[in-house]
Design a protein around this motif. Structure first.
Motif, mmCIF file in Angstrom:
data_model
loop_
_atom_site.group_PDB
_atom_site.id
_atom_site.type_symbol
_atom_site.label_atom_id
_atom_site.label_comp_id
_atom_site.label_asym_id
_atom_site.label_seq_id
_atom_site.Cartn_x
_atom_site.Cartn_y
_atom_site.Cartn_z
ATOM 1 N N ILE A 4 0.846 -1.205 0.000
ATOM 2 C CA ILE A 4 0.000 0.000 0.000
ATOM 3 C C ILE A 4 0.883 1.257 0.000
ATOM 4 O O ILE A 4 0.648 2.191 -0.751
ATOM 5 C CB ILE A 4 -0.929 0.038 1.234
ATOM 6 N N PRO A 27 -6.370 11.562 -1.860
ATOM 7 C CA PRO A 27 -7.694 10.963 -2.073
ATOM 8 C C PRO A 27 -7.899 9.720 -1.206
ATOM 9 O O PRO A 27 -6.955 9.153 -0.671
ATOM 10 C CB PRO A 27 -7.690 10.603 -3.558
ATOM 11 N N GLY A 55 -8.212 6.095 -0.082
ATOM 12 C CA GLY A 55 -7.528 4.891 -0.530
ATOM 13 C C GLY A 55 -6.092 5.120 -0.936
ATOM 14 O O GLY A 55 -5.428 4.211 -1.451
ATOM 15 N N SER A 80 -4.248 6.196 6.118
ATOM 16 C CA SER A 80 -4.434 5.445 7.361
ATOM 17 C C SER A 80 -3.399 4.338 7.490
ATOM 18 O O SER A 80 -2.900 4.051 8.582
ATOM 19 C CB SER A 80 -5.840 4.838 7.431
ATOM 20 N N GLN A 95 -8.685 7.353 13.081
ATOM 21 C CA GLN A 95 -9.802 7.760 12.225
ATOM 22 C C GLN A 95 -11.105 7.159 12.768
ATOM 23 O O GLN A 95 -12.130 7.818 12.804
ATOM 24 C CB GLN A 95 -9.561 7.292 10.777
HETATM 25 N N1 LIG Z 1 -6.517 -4.277 6.516
HETATM 26 C C1 LIG Z 1 -6.557 -4.110 5.177
HETATM 27 N N2 LIG Z 1 -6.768 -5.168 4.388
HETATM 28 C C2 LIG Z 1 -6.807 -5.025 3.048
HETATM 29 N N3 LIG Z 1 -6.658 -3.861 2.411
HETATM 30 C C3 LIG Z 1 -6.451 -2.759 3.139
HETATM 31 C C4 LIG Z 1 -6.403 -2.831 4.564
HETATM 32 N N4 LIG Z 1 -6.186 -1.592 5.036
HETATM 33 C C5 LIG Z 1 -6.114 -0.789 3.941
HETATM 34 N N5 LIG Z 1 -6.265 -1.486 2.811
HETATM 35 C C6 LIG Z 1 -6.246 -0.948 1.456
HETATM 36 O O1 LIG Z 1 -5.189 -0.049 1.354
HETATM 37 C C7 LIG Z 1 -5.547 1.067 0.567
HETATM 38 C C8 LIG Z 1 -5.294 2.311 1.356
HETATM 39 O O2 LIG Z 1 -6.204 2.363 2.444
HETATM 40 P P1 LIG Z 1 -6.098 3.474 3.573
HETATM 41 O O3 LIG Z 1 -4.711 3.501 4.093
HETATM 42 O O4 LIG Z 1 -7.185 3.235 4.530
HETATM 43 O O5 LIG Z 1 -6.394 4.775 2.713
HETATM 44 P P2 LIG Z 1 -6.824 6.243 3.165
HETATM 45 O O6 LIG Z 1 -6.694 6.319 4.645
HETATM 46 O O7 LIG Z 1 -5.892 7.134 2.436
HETATM 47 O O8 LIG Z 1 -8.218 6.426 2.691
HETATM 48 C C9 LIG Z 1 -6.990 0.855 0.154
HETATM 49 O O9 LIG Z 1 -6.999 0.330 -1.147
HETATM 50 C C10 LIG Z 1 -7.491 -0.144 1.145
HETATM 51 O O10 LIG Z 1 -8.494 -0.936 0.581
#
Ligand SMILES: Nc1ncnc2c1ncn2[C@@H]1O[C@H](COP(=O)(O)OP(=O)(O)O)[C@@H](O)[C@H]1O
Ligand SMILES: [Mg+2]
Lengths: 243, 345
Positions: A16, A35, A37, A41, A85
């Motif tokens: 990620i 944006p 995703g 986080s 969050q």
């Molecule tokens: N525990 C998880 N399992 C699978 N995919 C995850 C998990 N956490 C995040 N993702 C994926 O990682 C990407 C980034 O997520 P995230 O860090 O939550 O983005 P943001 O906080 O910028 O909206 C997304 O495509 C999300 O689906």
């Protein structure tokens, strides 16, 4: 104070964060925007040491020492704080008892005063402290609760993951005041993650970074926010990858 | 022997001798293995607190002599299986409580061994009662008759070796029952039958259990809504460690007469080890319209996200786990139960 070097993070076997560099000095306020995703986080979890988010390459240095193999509580003790969050609800644990254990303050009188001052700053009713940790809290109450914990823990570095979302304007101002107070009084470095511009009326950043697909693609001053406001994230992808 | 007592004992003994042990294929016993049962009555010892004037708080044999009409009127000999038959066949010790109309009392008892308690509440009376069981008695029983507008708050703590408990309550109009049963002993099967007879009667039943090693906890809680506008809540809450097991059966029966009934049934179990097993079986039988009835159940290990959250605020993993475990019973405990349930794991 915080140095992130070529950070790669994966969760559930998927990469990620794909090579991210960032440096935050004492007392600086950095804003990270991007944006949905884009990995905001994921970055916060990785910095705090969530077991499901694995650092596969690169390093995180805090005051010159690598923290990437430390447990979350050790990182917290070093002075790193994450405002979630989505704060977790824990039944049966009273907020004030929890904060007392977390702050580990042996001086009860001092603790009580500090708690009471911070609660009034955040316009929280006294009864809040007796309620179970986030249990049945509204979205806004949870976020205030996070800022209260930050104010009590006085971290050297606070990562605030979308603490501003879901707040009405009054709550937003209150939360912003909390952030500014901790930044000023404790000289905490702040990494403020958001995807709205509106909190930046109340919190003035030193740097603004734009994240897209797990990498920082733009870094600039507060003016970057105006540009973003005018042109949207598409402008970032078009002009991306230059620093 | 007292004629009433010998009649109960004799009839029950005959039933006992004619009954077989429940079989595992019987639905109510599916998750509970009964072996090495020794049908011996054993000794029984009871300690009771003082009672205010006008309130009867005495042993059951004395009560059968001195208040036989009240006992005869309210004591229901409910034989449902071989264990309950044994219970009445060996009735030697127990407690009788009578709170007259408009009176209130706070009472407690400590019971070591088998016993049978009969509680009678007059109109608009109040009782707060704590009973603690320990020792090796095979059975114990409580029967409550709650008169109109009475309020009863009961705490039952079970820390016995191998026990079958029978708890029955019948509530008249607008009577309120709040009953918390905590089970921390080795093998415990509790059968509770709550009859909401009068209109607007309400019951709030909380079953807290904690198991470790090979301990087994079995609850069968039946709420019968008979009067209209009756309300019931049944909550099972347990923590299981090691290879301990549990079964929580909640049954709600809503009769044709019980219009505008409100019933809620839920259970949640926290598993602290991979080998612990929890079974939860809800059942709702509704014979009328215009009722609200809901049920829900959760079973799972400590939530990793909760752990991470607490750890991120500086609590060690062990501290964070302890917080979650201690907090688990917090919504339903009083000072007494906090010590019982949050003591040594
Ligand atoms: N525990 C998880 N399992 C699978 N995919 C995850 C998990 N956490 C995040 N993702 C994926 O990682 C990407 C980034 O997520 P995230 O860090 O939550 O983005 P943001 O906080 O910028 O909206 C997304 O495509 C999300 O689906
Ligand atoms: Mg996010």
């Amino acid at each position: 104070m915080l140095e992130i070097r070529d950070l790669h993070v994966e969760t559930n076997g998927k990469e990620i964060i794909k090579g991210l560099d960032l440096e935050i000095k004492k007392g600086e306020i950095h804003v990270l925007m991007g944006p949905n995703g884009s990995g905001k986080s994921t970055l916060s979890y990785a910095l705090m040491g969530h077991p499901k988010y694995k650092i596969t390459r690169g390093d995180v240095l805090f005051e010159g020492e690598s923290v990437k193999d430390l447990s979350p509580d050790k990182r917290s003790k070093l002075g790193i704080f994450l405002s979630f969050q989505y704060p977790m609800e824990v039944q049966g644990v009273q907020l004030s008892n929890f904060i007392r254990l977390a702050t580990d303050n042996k001086n009860f009188q001092e603790f009580r005063e500090d708690l009471s001052n911070n609660m009034s700053m955040l316009k929280m009713d006294k009864s809040f402290g007796q309620r179970y940790l986030n249990d049945g809290f509204s979205g806004g109450e949870k976020k205030r609760g996070e800022i209260l914990q930050m104010a009590m823990l006085k971290p050297k570095l606070a990562i605030l993951d979308e603490t501003d979302s879901g707040l009405d304007i009054d709550a937003l101002k209150t939360v912003a005041e909390g952030i500014n107070t901790v930044n000023k009084n404790v000289n905490s470095g702040i990494l403020l993650i958001t995807h709205y511009q509106r909190i930046l009326k109340f919190v003035k950043p030193d740097y603004v970074h734009i994240i897209s697909d797990g990498k920082i693609v733009q870094t600039g001053g507060a003016d970057l926010v105006d540009k973003l406001e005018e042109e949207g994230y598409e402008w970032v992808s078009k002009n991306g990858h230059k620093k | 022997m007292l004629p009433l007592l010998s009649k109960i004992r004799e009839e029950s003994m005959n039933k006992f001798l004619g009954m077989n042990l429940p079989q595992e294929r019987e639905e109510d016993w599916r998750y509970t293995t009964i072996d090495n049962i020794e049908f011996t009555a054993g000794d029984s010892e009871i300690m009771m607190s003082d009672a205010p004037e006008g309130v009867i708080f005495t042993d059951i044999l004395t009560a059968m002599k001195e208040h036989s009409s009240m006992i005869e009127k309210h004591m229901k000999v409910k034989i449902m299986d071989k264990f309950s038959a044994f219970h009445y066949a060996n009735l030697v010790n127990g407690i009788f409580i009578h709170i007259p109309d408009e009176k209130s009392a706070e009472l407690s008892s400590v019971i070591n061994g088998a016993s049978h308690t009969v509680i009678v509440l007059g109109k608009n009376s109040k009782l707060k009662y704590t009973e603690e069981y320990s020792g090796t008695g095979l059975t114990d029983g409580v029967e409550i008759f709650a008169g109109e507008d009475s309020e009863v708050n009961l705490t039952s703590v079970h820390n016995s070796k191998k026990t079958f408990s029978f708890k029955h309550a019948a509530l008249e109009r607008s009577a309120k029952l709040d009953w918390t049963v905590a089970s921390v002993g080795e093998f415990h099967r509790t059968r509770m039958d709550i009859d909401l007879c009068g209109e607007a009667a309400s019951s709030d039943i909380k079953c807290a259990f904690k198991g470790r090693n090979e301990q087994h906890k079995d609850f069968l809680v039946t709420t019968n809504h008979i009067g209209r506008d009756t309300q019931s809540n049944v909550l099972g809450k347990g923590i299981l460690d090691d290879r301990s097991t549990s079964v929580f059966r909640g049954m709600i029966n809503i009769a044709k007469t019980a219009q505008r009934t409100d019933a809620y049934l839920s259970s949640n179990t926290l598993l602290l080890s991979e080998e612990a097993r929890a079974n939860s079986v809800p059942s709702l039988v509704i014979d009328t319209d215009d009722v609200k009835a809901k049920h829900g159940a959760t079973t799972g290990q400590i939530d990793e996200e909760q752990l991470f959250y607490l750890q991120s605020r500086g609590l060690s993993e062990a501290q964070a786990e302890e917080f979650i475990v201690q907090g688990f019973f917090e919504p339903i405990v009083n000072d007494k139960l906090r010590g019982v349930l949050n003591g040594s794991t």
